[in-house]
Design a protein around this motif. Structure first.
Motif, short mmCIF file in Angstrom:
data_model
loop_
_atom_site.label_atom_id
_atom_site.label_comp_id
_atom_site.label_asym_id
_atom_site.label_seq_id
_atom_site.Cartn_x
_atom_site.Cartn_y
_atom_site.Cartn_z
N VAL A 74 1.04 -0.76 -0.02
CA VAL A 74 0.60 0.21 -0.31
C VAL A 74 0.53 1.03 0.10
N GLN A 75 0.53 1.57 -1.21
CA GLN A 75 1.54 3.79 -1.01
C GLN A 75 0.88 4.74 -0.03
N SER A 76 2.08 5.69 1.26
CA SER A 76 0.91 6.32 2.06
C SER A 76 0.94 7.53 1.63
N ASN A 77 0.28 7.95 2.08
CA ASN A 77 -0.18 9.56 2.09
C ASN A 77 1.27 10.30 2.62
N HIS A 78 1.52 9.73 2.91
CA HIS A 78 2.49 10.81 4.55
C HIS A 78 4.04 9.93 3.73
N GLY A 79 5.06 10.71 4.58
CA GLY A 79 6.46 10.19 4.20
C GLY A 79 6.99 9.79 5.55
N TYR A 80 7.82 9.10 4.45
CA TYR A 80 8.60 7.87 6.01
C TYR A 80 8.41 7.87 6.98
#
Length: 157
Positions: A37-43
């Motif tokens: 899943v791609q995150s909507n946030h940074g690392y």
């Protein structure tokens, strides 16, 4: 470098390479049951949100591996790569009483990595892995699938 350390680094490199392969925005492959899943946030934010989501969903962080740091020892500079070993000892007790071979699967692993500036979270579905050990582990594995899905959704949205 001694052989034990070499094997450790080689194993860690393989894990990182698997998780840094080309990844779509959301993927679930029937062949290996890897959910990405791609995150909507940074690392850093994703790591923090994941830690909170794990705790809020009744699981514990039982261990962690900072692959970014480990791989830097080899000269590979990753933008981010970290894995959490997650579980619940009470649930583990039930699963181990069903089949001690479940030790090959639990605690489960949820990983966060960065590829081309985008943060991803991924895991192998527990039901698929547990079902390979013993078909009676499929139902509790499916319950863990749902927990992992909720945790990753909470961490990435």
């Amino acid at each position: 470098m001694n052989m034990k350390r070499f094997r450790f680094l080689l194993g860690a490199a393989v894990v990182v390479l698997v998780f840094t392969a080309a990844t779509p925005l959301f993927a679930q492959s029937n062949s290996n049951d890897l959910v990405t899943v791609q995150s909507n946030h940074g690392y850093a934010t994703t790591l923090s949100k994941l830690q909170h989501a794990i705790k809020n969903d009744g699981l514990m962080i039982l261990g962690q591996v900072n692959q970014k740091s480990i791989m830097s020892m080899t000269g590979l500079n990753l933008q981010g790569a970290h894995s959490y070993l997650v579980g619940n000892p009470r649930v583990g007790k039930k699963l181990f009483s069903m089949d001690p071979a479940v030790a090959a699967v639990i605690p489960g692993r949820i990983s966060v990595w960065v590829q081309n500036g985008t943060t991803y979270v991924g895991y192998f579905q527990p039901a698929a892995l547990m079902g390979m050990i013993n078909s009676s582990l499929g139902k509790p594995g499916a319950m863990l699938d749902q927990k992992f899905k909720q945790i990753v959704t909470d961490a990435t949205k």
